[in-house]
Design a protein around this motif. Sequence first.
Motif, mmCIF file in Angstrom:
data_model
loop_
_atom_site.group_PDB
_atom_site.id
_atom_site.type_symbol
_atom_site.label_atom_id
_atom_site.label_comp_id
_atom_site.label_asym_id
_atom_site.label_seq_id
_atom_site.Cartn_x
_atom_site.Cartn_y
_atom_site.Cartn_z
ATOM 1 N N ALA A 76 0.829 -1.209 0.000
ATOM 2 C CA ALA A 76 0.000 0.000 0.000
ATOM 3 C C ALA A 76 0.859 1.252 0.000
ATOM 4 C CB ALA A 76 -0.923 0.001 1.203
ATOM 5 N N SER A 134 -2.102 -1.231 -5.147
ATOM 6 C CA SER A 134 -3.370 -1.392 -4.436
ATOM 7 C C SER A 134 -3.956 -2.792 -4.583
ATOM 8 C CB SER A 134 -4.380 -0.355 -4.905
ATOM 9 O OG SER A 134 -4.620 -0.511 -6.297
ATOM 10 N N GLY A 175 -4.616 -5.048 -1.320
ATOM 11 C CA GLY A 175 -5.958 -5.504 -0.976
ATOM 12 C C GLY A 175 -6.023 -7.006 -0.792
#
Length: 55
Positions: free
Chosen positions: A16, A21, A25
Amino acid sequence: MLSWALTFLVVALIAAALGFSGIAGSAAWIAQVLFGLFLILFIISLIFRGRPPVA
């Protein structure tokens, strides 16, 4: 199992911070699942801790 959850959490935080991303995640989701599984197994082990084995 808790160490794996913490490892994935660290991977998610680093990803992150670097702007990945999708990887962040996914790693965070895996960390959540492993931590939840750890908690469930921990609670079960506390419940069945003092009982003698069934013959």
